[in-house]
Write a protein that holds these residues in place. Sequence first.
Motif, PDB file in Angstrom:
ATOM      1  N   LYS A   1      -5.500  -3.869 -13.219  1.00 18.12           N
ATOM      2  CA  LYS A   1      -6.018  -3.745 -11.854  1.00 18.12           C
ATOM      3  C   LYS A   1      -5.707  -5.001 -11.035  1.00 18.12           C
ATOM      4  O   LYS A   1      -5.339  -4.927  -9.842  1.00 18.12           O
ATOM      5  CB  LYS A   1      -7.518  -3.507 -11.893  1.00 18.12           C
ATOM      6  N   LEU A   2      -5.855  -6.178 -11.679  1.00 17.67           N
ATOM      7  CA  LEU A   2      -5.568  -7.435 -10.976  1.00 17.67           C
ATOM      8  C   LEU A   2      -4.103  -7.522 -10.599  1.00 17.67           C
ATOM      9  O   LEU A   2      -3.744  -7.919  -9.474  1.00 17.67           O
ATOM     10  CB  LEU A   2      -5.981  -8.615 -11.852  1.00 17.67           C
ATOM     11  N   LEU A   3      -3.207  -7.134 -11.498  1.00 10.96           N
ATOM     12  CA  LEU A   3      -1.764  -7.176 -11.209  1.00 10.96           C
ATOM     13  C   LEU A   3      -1.407  -6.207 -10.096  1.00 10.96           C
ATOM     14  O   LEU A   3      -0.588  -6.505  -9.225  1.00 10.96           O
ATOM     15  CB  LEU A   3      -0.977  -6.860 -12.489  1.00 10.96           C
ATOM     16  N   ILE A   4      -2.002  -5.020 -10.132  1.00 10.89           N
ATOM     17  CA  ILE A   4      -1.730  -4.029  -9.077  1.00 10.89           C
ATOM     18  C   ILE A   4      -2.193  -4.563  -7.727  1.00 10.89           C
ATOM     19  O   ILE A   4      -1.510  -4.420  -6.698  1.00 10.89           O
ATOM     20  CB  ILE A   4      -2.417  -2.692  -9.425  1.00 10.89           C
ATOM     21  N   PHE A  38       3.202  -6.825  -1.410  1.00 13.64           N
ATOM     22  CA  PHE A  38       3.935  -5.810  -0.655  1.00 13.64           C
ATOM     23  C   PHE A  38       3.501  -5.802   0.806  1.00 13.64           C
ATOM     24  O   PHE A  38       4.326  -5.766   1.726  1.00 13.64           O
ATOM     25  CB  PHE A  38       3.685  -4.442  -1.300  1.00 13.64           C
ATOM     26  N   LEU A  39       2.207  -5.859   1.037  1.00 17.72           N
ATOM     27  CA  LEU A  39       1.714  -5.861   2.406  1.00 17.72           C
ATOM     28  C   LEU A  39       2.161  -7.110   3.155  1.00 17.72           C
ATOM     29  O   LEU A  39       2.520  -7.061   4.349  1.00 17.72           O
ATOM     30  CB  LEU A  39       0.192  -5.761   2.417  1.00 17.72           C
ATOM     31  N   ALA A  40       2.170  -8.253   2.477  1.00 14.76           N
ATOM     32  CA  ALA A  40       2.624  -9.483   3.112  1.00 14.76           C
ATOM     33  C   ALA A  40       4.093  -9.400   3.496  1.00 14.76           C
ATOM     34  O   ALA A  40       4.522  -9.833   4.576  1.00 14.76           O
ATOM     35  CB  ALA A  40       2.374 -10.671   2.195  1.00 14.76           C
ATOM     36  N   THR A  41       4.891  -8.801   2.627  1.00 17.71           N
ATOM     37  CA  THR A  41       6.325  -8.628   2.902  1.00 17.71           C
ATOM     38  C   THR A  41       6.537  -7.709   4.092  1.00 17.71           C
ATOM     39  O   THR A  41       7.363  -7.970   4.980  1.00 17.71           O
ATOM     40  CB  THR A  41       7.024  -8.071   1.661  1.00 17.71           C
ATOM     41  N   VAL A  42       5.771  -6.585   4.136  1.00 18.68           N
ATOM     42  CA  VAL A  42       5.895  -5.653   5.264  1.00 18.68           C
ATOM     43  C   VAL A  42       5.521  -6.338   6.577  1.00 18.68           C
ATOM     44  O   VAL A  42       6.203  -6.201   7.616  1.00 18.68           O
ATOM     45  CB  VAL A  42       5.027  -4.413   5.007  1.00 18.68           C
TER      46      VAL A  42
END
Length: 263
Positions: free
Chosen positions: A237-240, A247-251
Amino acid sequence: MDHGPATSPRVPARRPQGAPARARPSPARPCPAKMAAAAAAVPLRVCHQEIVKFDLEIKAAVQDIRDCPGPLSALTELNAAVKEKFRHLRGRIQELEQMAKEQDKESEKQALLREVENHKKQMLSNQAAWRKANLACKIAIDNSEKDQLLQGRDVLRQRKTTKESLAESASNITESLMGISRMMSQQVQQSEETVQTLANSSRTILEANEEFKSMSGTIQLGRKLITKYNRRELTDKLLIFLALALFLATVLYILKKRLFPFL
């Protein structure tokens, strides 16, 4: 071994991949309470057997007194033996009465007390028969001595009659002893079967104990595996979460560069 209440059937849960198969429940074992009850019944059975044995021996001894041809010394020896048997019988009846008072169930207690009363009545009946046999034997000995004094010419014939009486008495005693021996043999066989049953029950209880130990080890191993899987689930869960944040930061970074290149 106690069993829980019956439950409705459930759909088996899907086992995680790589998890060990759940151990099947062990078959039912004999209840220790029943085994304890069987063990407690052994002293009662032995006491009953001894009471029956002494009762039969007293009846045989009373018959010997009734058939005793004399002299008075022989009658005295027979009476001493009967007194000793009555002493043993009285002691066994007292033991049975004490066991009856120690019973937990009132129904079993009352049943045993009724048996004790029956044995006491039978003992009183034997004592009455003993007194009658002594009286009859003394009268017979007195009459025999008078006949010997008054009819000296018939001594040989009386000796022959006495021998026949002794032979008949010995035959009766032998038959009585053979009956007692057969009865005691049956009682001993029953006692051996009871001991064998208790031994088998002890082995069964030991086997159940070993199975319980094995099941305890399996349960501990399952607990360790569940704890390990819980920790792995938390790590996943922590890795996800970290991957999603990346991913959100990249977007957001790409959108910023596309929409606001001057920033």
